[in-house]
Scaffold this motif. Structure first.
Motif, PDB file in Angstrom:
ATOM      1  N   ASP A   1       0.809  -1.218   0.000  1.00  0.00           N
ATOM      2  CA  ASP A   1       0.000   0.000   0.000  1.00  0.00           C
ATOM      3  C   ASP A   1       0.841   1.266   0.000  1.00  0.00           C
ATOM      4  O   ASP A   1       0.317   2.357  -0.255  1.00  0.00           O
ATOM      5  CB  ASP A   1      -0.928   0.003   1.219  1.00  0.00           C
ATOM      6  CG  ASP A   1      -2.026  -1.039   1.104  1.00  0.00           C
ATOM      7  OD1 ASP A   1      -2.251  -1.532  -0.019  1.00  0.00           O
ATOM      8  OD2 ASP A   1      -2.634  -1.366   2.146  1.00  0.00           O
ATOM      9  N   ALA A   2       2.131   1.139   0.273  1.00  0.00           N
ATOM     10  CA  ALA A   2       3.000   2.316   0.309  1.00  0.00           C
ATOM     11  C   ALA A   2       3.655   2.595  -1.029  1.00  0.00           C
ATOM     12  O   ALA A   2       4.259   3.651  -1.222  1.00  0.00           O
ATOM     13  CB  ALA A   2       4.077   2.140   1.378  1.00  0.00           C
ATOM     14  N   VAL A   3       3.557   1.652  -1.969  1.00  0.00           N
ATOM     15  CA  VAL A   3       4.257   1.760  -3.252  1.00  0.00           C
ATOM     16  C   VAL A   3       3.247   2.040  -4.366  1.00  0.00           C
ATOM     17  O   VAL A   3       2.184   1.410  -4.424  1.00  0.00           O
ATOM     18  CB  VAL A   3       5.046   0.474  -3.561  1.00  0.00           C
ATOM     19  CG1 VAL A   3       5.727   0.562  -4.922  1.00  0.00           C
ATOM     20  CG2 VAL A   3       6.070   0.215  -2.457  1.00  0.00           C
ATOM     21  N   CYS A   4       3.579   2.978  -5.240  1.00  0.00           N
ATOM     22  CA  CYS A   4       2.755   3.293  -6.413  1.00  0.00           C
ATOM     23  C   CYS A   4       3.473   2.729  -7.637  1.00  0.00           C
ATOM     24  O   CYS A   4       4.466   3.301  -8.106  1.00  0.00           O
ATOM     25  CB  CYS A   4       2.549   4.798  -6.545  1.00  0.00           C
ATOM     26  SG  CYS A   4       1.694   5.537  -5.134  1.00  0.00           S
ATOM     27  N   ASP A   5       2.985   1.614  -8.135  1.00  0.00           N
ATOM     28  CA  ASP A   5       3.691   0.851  -9.165  1.00  0.00           C
ATOM     29  C   ASP A   5       3.059   1.107 -10.538  1.00  0.00           C
ATOM     30  O   ASP A   5       1.980   0.614 -10.839  1.00  0.00           O
ATOM     31  CB  ASP A   5       3.644  -0.638  -8.826  1.00  0.00           C
ATOM     32  CG  ASP A   5       4.524  -1.474  -9.740  1.00  0.00           C
ATOM     33  OD1 ASP A   5       5.001  -0.943 -10.760  1.00  0.00           O
ATOM     34  OD2 ASP A   5       4.730  -2.663  -9.438  1.00  0.00           O
ATOM     35  N   PHE A   6       3.762   1.884 -11.364  1.00  0.00           N
ATOM     36  CA  PHE A   6       3.315   2.187 -12.719  1.00  0.00           C
ATOM     37  C   PHE A   6       4.249   1.563 -13.755  1.00  0.00           C
ATOM     38  O   PHE A   6       4.429   2.093 -14.853  1.00  0.00           O
ATOM     39  CB  PHE A   6       3.260   3.706 -12.939  1.00  0.00           C
ATOM     40  CG  PHE A   6       2.406   4.441 -11.933  1.00  0.00           C
ATOM     41  CD1 PHE A   6       1.042   4.261 -11.914  1.00  0.00           C
ATOM     42  CD2 PHE A   6       2.975   5.310 -11.018  1.00  0.00           C
ATOM     43  CE1 PHE A   6       0.243   4.934 -10.993  1.00  0.00           C
ATOM     44  CE2 PHE A   6       2.199   5.989 -10.089  1.00  0.00           C
ATOM     45  CZ  PHE A   6       0.827   5.801 -10.084  1.00  0.00           C
ATOM     46  N   SER A   7       4.855   0.422 -13.406  1.00  0.00           N
ATOM     47  CA  SER A   7       5.928  -0.124 -14.240  1.00  0.00           C
ATOM     48  C   SER A   7       5.459  -1.077 -15.324  1.00  0.00           C
ATOM     49  O   SER A   7       5.978  -1.064 -16.439  1.00  0.00           O
ATOM     50  CB  SER A   7       6.962  -0.833 -13.351  1.00  0.00           C
ATOM     51  OG  SER A   7       6.391  -1.959 -12.696  1.00  0.00           O
ATOM     52  N   LEU A   8       4.495  -1.947 -15.012  1.00  0.00           N
ATOM     53  CA  LEU A   8       4.189  -3.064 -15.901  1.00  0.00           C
ATOM     54  C   LEU A   8       2.787  -2.912 -16.480  1.00  0.00           C
ATOM     55  O   LEU A   8       1.831  -2.672 -15.740  1.00  0.00           O
ATOM     56  CB  LEU A   8       4.303  -4.381 -15.130  1.00  0.00           C
ATOM     57  CG  LEU A   8       4.243  -5.675 -15.933  1.00  0.00           C
ATOM     58  CD1 LEU A   8       5.417  -5.765 -16.902  1.00  0.00           C
ATOM     59  CD2 LEU A   8       4.254  -6.883 -14.998  1.00  0.00           C
TER      60      LEU A   8
END
Length: 395
Positions: free
Chosen positions: A35-42
């Motif tokens: 919940d602390a990470v904003c993952d826009f990678s894949l």
């Protein structure tokens, strides 16, 4: 002791930035919590597959005891599945195409590898418009072809027709376009494609050898603001469409796609015969049984594009409010903003300090930019706003 070929060792050294950032994300989530990470990678669609997919799986489970339910089939897929693809392509491309002009494949990646195996001689060149999906180069190298790129127009990412004309050589065997585009979100206009075709026709005639135009179209369904995605099959004698159902049916892991050949190609049966062979001898054997049944059930119930449009607008607001320079994507589910300070790798590292995962544009042949995917929940996009503001403040 050398375990791997030198080519594969080299590929590993320059392997996809997408996967590197994805793996970095796994480490960040373990450290700080998901919940602390904003993952826009894949670009892995999070929208669930249509309900019909579950229904067809239930029906197949009932049929599992019957002989050959999951057995071999013709190399190009079930005849009924090829007809489904022909009907789909006829509707999307506005051409009269038969089931004999299309085959099912193990995703669009399998389609491209089967095509390259069928038509490439060692030393032939594959040209792609940059920024581009990074694995195109690996697919070309699989078949001893030389991969080259030609840059699109800065900022707008429109086709640079003059640059493409200058880049084509007597060894150029195929040009790859991807519209709507990963990573830029650009959609090429009919005027651009018509001008491109004129260039390809000129070189095909001059060299007495076709320059194939490959249109990779997994994002055709996802164009915004009423933007039209033009068809290429009616425009050129050597046009090929490749696509998959990874995005529009949220079935990225099922690996089912297709190749369709323009009916304008007089020798298309020869090409289809070659593709039927390479589709098998590359080790795919045949396209997945389950995937073909899934697309039969769910094709008319693809995911709602409005979900992605809302996310695009949310991401645009976050980036605008923070002061980023970007071109609003016309399609697909990616932003490709300019990297503040110009160093995309350094800026993506800065974003990681804010627990935001983005992919450097260098991985797509577009240095100076970075890619963000918005196939994530809108809450993640909103949560990233302060981090984006902090990241840009030092540049």
């Amino acid at each position: 002791m050398q375990l791997l070929s030198s080519q594969i060792s080299g590929f590993i050294d320059k392997s996809s930035w997408i996967r590197k950032m994805f793996e970095s994300g796994i480490a960040l989530k373990k450290q700080y919590g998901a919940d602390a990470v904003c993952d826009f990678s894949l670009g892995n669609p999070d929208v669930p597959a249509p309900a019909m997919v579950g229904e067809i799986l239930g029906n197949l489970a009932k049929d599992a005891a019957a002989p050959f339910t999951f057995g071999y089939m013709p190399n190009g897929g079930f005849p009924w599945a090829r007809q489904i693809i022909a009907d789909l392509v006829k509707k999307e491309q506005d051409v009269e195409i038969s089931a004999d002009d299309a085959i099912l494949t193990c995703g669009a990646a399998g389609a491209m590898n089967a095509f390259f195996r069928a038509v490439m001689e060692p030393g032939d060149e594959v040209l792609a418009v940059a920024p581009f999906f990074v694995e195109y180069g690996f697919y070309a190298s699989n078949h001893q072809a030389v991969f080259r790129t030609v840059m699109s127009e800065p900022d707008t990412f429109a086709l640079d027709i003059d640059a493409i004309d200058a880049a084509i050589t007597p060894k150029t065997r195929a040009l790859i376009i991807n519209s709507p585009n990963n990573p830029t979100g650009a959609v090429y206009t009919k005027e651009e494609l018509t001008a491109l075709v004129a260039v390809l026709e000129k070189h095909t005639k001059a060299n007495n050898r076709p320059v194939y135009l490959i249109s990779d179209e997994p994002y055709r369904f996802l164009a915004f603001d009423g933007v039209d995605v033009p068809s290429i099959l009616p425009l050129y004698d050597y046009a090929i469409v490749m696509s998959s159902f990874s995005k529009n049916l949220s079935m990225a892991g099922e690996r089912v796609g297709y190749i369709a050949v323009t009916p304008r190609m007089e020798e298309r049966q020869q090409l289809i015969n070659g593709l039927m062979l390479t589709n098998r001898i590359l080790g795919f054997v045949n396209p997945p049984v389950v995937g073909q049944h899934m697309l039969k059930a769910a094709l008319e119930a693809q995911v709602d594009p409005a979900i992605y449009e809302r996310r695009r607008d949310a991401m645009a607001k976050v980036l605008s409010d923070a002061g980023y320079d970007f071109h609003l994507p016309k399609g697909a589910f990616y932003f490709f903003p300019k990297a503040p300070g110009g160093d995309d790798v350094a800026f993506c590292s800065r974003l990681m300090e804010e627990k935001i995962l983005a992919v450097p544009g260098s991985g797509f042949g577009g240095p100076g930019y970075f890619r963000l995917t918005f196939c994530v929940d809108e809450e993640v996009i909103q949560r990233s706003a302060d981090g984006f503001k902090r990241a840009i403040s030092g540049f």
